[in-house]
Structure formats: C-alpha cells, structure tokens
Design a protein around this motif. Structure first.
Motif, PDB file in Angstrom:
ATOM      1  N   ILE A  20       0.847  -1.194   0.000  1.00 46.61           N
ATOM      2  CA  ILE A  20       0.000   0.000   0.000  1.00 46.61           C
ATOM      3  C   ILE A  20       0.881   1.242   0.000  1.00 46.61           C
ATOM      4  O   ILE A  20       1.759   1.390   0.851  1.00 46.61           O
ATOM      5  N   GLY A  21       0.626   2.145  -0.943  1.00 45.89           N
ATOM      6  CA  GLY A  21       1.503   3.304  -1.101  1.00 45.89           C
ATOM      7  C   GLY A  21       2.825   2.881  -1.694  1.00 45.89           C
ATOM      8  O   GLY A  21       3.886   3.288  -1.246  1.00 45.89           O
ATOM      9  N   ALA A  22       2.753   2.063  -2.730  1.00 43.65           N
ATOM     10  CA  ALA A  22       3.949   1.417  -3.284  1.00 43.65           C
ATOM     11  C   ALA A  22       4.938   2.396  -3.895  1.00 43.65           C
ATOM     12  O   ALA A  22       6.130   2.091  -3.989  1.00 43.65           O
ATOM     13  N   GLY A  23       4.469   3.561  -4.328  1.00 46.28           N
ATOM     14  CA  GLY A  23       5.387   4.540  -4.908  1.00 46.28           C
ATOM     15  C   GLY A  23       6.097   3.985  -6.128  1.00 46.28           C
ATOM     16  O   GLY A  23       5.483   3.471  -7.057  1.00 46.28           O
ATOM     17  N   ALA A  24       7.432   4.070  -6.098  1.00 41.62           N
ATOM     18  CA  ALA A  24       8.234   3.587  -7.226  1.00 41.62           C
ATOM     19  C   ALA A  24       8.350   2.069  -7.267  1.00 41.62           C
ATOM     20  O   ALA A  24       8.899   1.510  -8.223  1.00 41.62           O
ATOM     21  N   GLY A  25       7.866   1.377  -6.235  1.00 43.24           N
ATOM     22  CA  GLY A  25       7.742  -0.077  -6.313  1.00 43.24           C
ATOM     23  C   GLY A  25       8.857  -0.899  -5.700  1.00 43.24           C
ATOM     24  O   GLY A  25       8.879  -2.119  -5.862  1.00 43.24           O
ATOM     25  N   ARG A  26       9.754  -0.279  -4.936  1.00 40.78           N
ATOM     26  CA  ARG A  26      10.929  -1.009  -4.451  1.00 40.78           C
ATOM     27  C   ARG A  26      10.563  -2.258  -3.654  1.00 40.78           C
ATOM     28  O   ARG A  26      11.145  -3.332  -3.861  1.00 40.78           O
ATOM     29  N   VAL A  74      -4.418   1.512  -8.993  1.00 37.63           N
ATOM     30  CA  VAL A  74      -4.539   2.875  -8.482  1.00 37.63           C
ATOM     31  C   VAL A  74      -5.756   2.964  -7.573  1.00 37.63           C
ATOM     32  O   VAL A  74      -6.838   2.440  -7.902  1.00 37.63           O
ATOM     33  N   GLY A  75      -5.605   3.617  -6.429  1.00 42.34           N
ATOM     34  CA  GLY A  75      -6.745   3.767  -5.537  1.00 42.34           C
ATOM     35  C   GLY A  75      -6.379   4.494  -4.262  1.00 42.34           C
ATOM     36  O   GLY A  75      -5.272   5.031  -4.117  1.00 42.34           O
ATOM     37  N   ASP A  76      -7.295   4.469  -3.321  1.00 44.79           N
ATOM     38  CA  ASP A  76      -7.208   5.215  -2.076  1.00 44.79           C
ATOM     39  C   ASP A  76      -6.959   4.249  -0.921  1.00 44.79           C
ATOM     40  O   ASP A  76      -7.732   3.294  -0.723  1.00 44.79           O
ATOM     41  N   ALA A  77      -5.908   4.501  -0.143  1.00 49.38           N
ATOM     42  CA  ALA A  77      -5.589   3.637   0.994  1.00 49.38           C
ATOM     43  C   ALA A  77      -6.660   3.661   2.069  1.00 49.38           C
ATOM     44  O   ALA A  77      -6.709   2.762   2.916  1.00 49.38           O
ATOM     45  N   LEU A  78      -7.528   4.669   2.057  1.00 51.22           N
ATOM     46  CA  LEU A  78      -8.598   4.750   3.043  1.00 51.22           C
ATOM     47  C   LEU A  78      -9.828   3.943   2.648  1.00 51.22           C
ATOM     48  O   LEU A  78     -10.761   3.800   3.445  1.00 51.22           O
ATOM     49  N   GLU A  97       2.618   8.722   7.741  1.00 51.65           N
ATOM     50  CA  GLU A  97       2.962  10.093   8.154  1.00 51.65           C
ATOM     51  C   GLU A  97       2.384  11.152   7.222  1.00 51.65           C
ATOM     52  O   GLU A  97       2.349  12.339   7.552  1.00 51.65           O
ATOM     53  N   HIS A  98       1.912  10.708   6.047  1.00 53.13           N
ATOM     54  CA  HIS A  98       1.289  11.623   5.082  1.00 53.13           C
ATOM     55  C   HIS A  98      -0.238  11.672   5.215  1.00 53.13           C
ATOM     56  O   HIS A  98      -0.870  12.502   4.565  1.00 53.13           O
ATOM     57  N   VAL A  99      -0.815  10.783   6.009  1.00 54.96           N
ATOM     58  CA  VAL A  99      -2.262  10.552   5.983  1.00 54.96           C
ATOM     59  C   VAL A  99      -2.925  11.180   7.208  1.00 54.96           C
ATOM     60  O   VAL A  99      -2.698  10.708   8.334  1.00 54.96           O
ATOM     61  N   PRO A 100      -3.739  12.210   7.037  1.00 52.84           N
ATOM     62  CA  PRO A 100      -4.425  12.793   8.196  1.00 52.84           C
ATOM     63  C   PRO A 100      -5.263  11.768   8.964  1.00 52.84           C
ATOM     64  O   PRO A 100      -5.239  11.740  10.195  1.00 52.84           O
ATOM     65  N   GLU A 101      -5.986  10.900   8.245  1.00 53.91           N
ATOM     66  CA  GLU A 101      -6.823   9.878   8.889  1.00 53.91           C
ATOM     67  C   GLU A 101      -6.046   8.566   8.984  1.00 53.91           C
ATOM     68  O   GLU A 101      -6.434   7.542   8.405  1.00 53.91           O
ATOM     69  N   GLU A 143       2.400  20.307  -0.125  1.00 49.69           N
ATOM     70  CA  GLU A 143       1.221  19.507  -0.444  1.00 49.69           C
ATOM     71  C   GLU A 143       1.579  18.024  -0.434  1.00 49.69           C
ATOM     72  O   GLU A 143       2.539  17.595  -1.067  1.00 49.69           O
ATOM     73  N   GLY A 144       0.827  17.265   0.323  1.00 46.11           N
ATOM     74  CA  GLY A 144       1.110  15.838   0.431  1.00 46.11           C
ATOM     75  C   GLY A 144       2.260  15.508   1.350  1.00 46.11           C
ATOM     76  O   GLY A 144       2.727  14.364   1.382  1.00 46.11           O
ATOM     77  N   GLY A 145       2.744  16.509   2.120  1.00 45.77           N
ATOM     78  CA  GLY A 145       3.896  16.301   2.990  1.00 45.77           C
ATOM     79  C   GLY A 145       3.530  15.596   4.289  1.00 45.77           C
ATOM     80  O   GLY A 145       2.404  15.129   4.484  1.00 45.77           O
ATOM     81  N   HIS A 146       4.495  15.543   5.185  1.00 48.78           N
ATOM     82  CA  HIS A 146       4.297  14.867   6.462  1.00 48.78           C
ATOM     83  C   HIS A 146       3.371  15.694   7.348  1.00 48.78           C
ATOM     84  O   HIS A 146       3.566  16.902   7.496  1.00 48.78           O
TER      85      HIS A 146
END
Length: 243
Positions: A20-26, A74-78, A97-101, A143-146
């Motif tokens: 979840i939140g794979a980003g570049a896929g490492r 693609v989707g929403d972790a929430l 750390e990026h997710v308010p909820e 935007e989208g920061g910690h």
C-alpha cells in the motif's frame, strides 16, 4: 533500497501480498522476486504505470519464479477495493505520516489482512524526523507532505488497538538521516550545495556497490539514528497462507 527486512516476515512463494503506497515499487519488486503474488497499490497513476512496466520487464528477464503474478492498481488507501482477509502479507512503508486519517488507513490494512497473516509498517523515526522539522518548514509544509511525527509507542498503540500484534521492530537508513539534516539546513530545494552533492554521491555509491565499510556503519548506527522505524506485525488467528 529496502526499508523492510523480508526475512523477518517469514514469507513464502505463492503467498499473496499488497504493498500500500507502493510509490516507485521497491518493496513490490522484492516481493515479486521472492515468488509472492503482489499488488502494488498507490494513488499515483503515473507511478503505477511505471511499476507495471517494470513487472513486465522483470518477467521477461527471468527475474521471477514462473507463475508468479503481479499487478499495479490505483486507488485510495482509506478505501481499499478488496474483500476482507484478501492478503497473506500487507506492507505500508513511509505512508502513514502523510495521511491525516491514519487510523482509518490502519483499519483498512488490518481488514484486508488474513488472520494469521503478517504485516510491516514503517514511518520516519521520531528523533531524525524532529531534527528535520526543526531545521526546515519546507521539509514538511508542502502539499502531500508529512502531517505528524510519530513516537514509536504511539504508533504501536494504534496498530495494536486495530487488532495487530507487534512481533518485532527494527530501524533502517541511518546513513540517510544526516543527508536530510544537511538538506534541511541548506534548503530542501537547494540542489547545488557541495556538501549535499558530495553526500548524495556517497549514498549512490553505497546503494550501487554495497561496500562493507558503509554497510557495517549503517548496521551499527541504525539502532541509534536510523531514519525509519519498522514494525513487524501479525494478525491473530489461523494462518490463511495455504488457503
């Protein structure tokens, strides 16, 4: 550059995982190499296109066991689009750390994890992150920061309250902490500073060559100043890995 130590998860070929939140896929790529059927999941369609392309290249180059499956979605972790107990393994690395909820995201990862399954959750560690915030507002006020700095016991409490058992912890990337302190001190968007450029070259050299001197230094320094803290977790119940 992996944050999670996959050997500590006890994973096996044929299991099903979501990153979840794979980003570049490492982490997704490492799971794929180990014969795990993996879903790389992220809100960025651009990143997931690149990850999907890499999955194809890895298969063509014979880097993965035959029959292993991988896809990028693609989707929403929430609001994960998967049924309850869908995965043997769940990873969420440097995302919460990026997710308010954040508690909602944690509830979702627990929901899709099978009873008896394992998870790894990583976030920036309190002390190195606190230094970065103190040195630079620009480091996190983007935007989208910690949105928060976790203390380890705070996050452990949220994970256990959601139904997970902490089986172990670890630390990673001690050599990266001073780099980010330097970046924050000279300006996170200042790419011409000679100190940060020299340090970045060292990190690239370490990544590409894995020399004993930096590998040993990081192993010794990780408990003291590792930039990330890793929680290794289990969901109580009968293992669904063989189902």
């Amino acid at each position: 550059m992996l944050t999670v130590d996959f050997d500590r998860l006890g994973i096996a070929p044929g299991q099903r995982a979501i990153d979840i939140g794979a980003g570049a896929g490492r982490h997704s790529f490492e799971l794929y190499r180990r014969g795990v059927d993996v879903v790389a999941f992220d809100r960025s369609a651009e990143d997931m296109k690149a990850v999907a392309d890499m999955f194809v290249a890895m298969e063509l180059e014979g880097q993965v066991p035959e029959g292993t499956l991988a896809r990028a979605e693609v989707g929403d972790a929430l609001a994960l689009p998967y049924e309850d107990s869908s995965f043997d393994i769940v990873l969420i690395s440097e995302v919460l750390e990026h997710v308010p909820e954040d508690e909602r995201a944690i509830a979702e990862l627990v929901r899709v994890l099978k009873p008896g399954g394992v998870a790894a959750v990583t976030v920036p560690r309190w002390f190195p992150e606190k230094v970065c915030w103190a040195l630079s507002d620009a480091y996190h006020e983007v935007e989208g920061g910690h949105v928060r700095i976790y203390k380890a016991d705070e996050l452990a409490g949220k994970l256990t309250s959601a139904g997970l058992k902490v089986s172990g912890t670890g630390f990673a990337h001690a050599l990266h902490a001073p780099y980010w302190w330097l970046k924050c001190a000279v300006g996170v968007d200042n790419n011409d500073n000679p100190l940060t450029k020299a340090y970045h070259r060292m990190l690239v050299w370490d990544l590409m060559k894995g020399p004993w001197i930096t590998r040993t230094a990081e192993r010794l320094l990780d408990p003291v100043m590792g930039k990330s803290v890793v929680f290794y977790l289990e969901k109580p119940g009968i293992s669904g890995a063989a189902q």
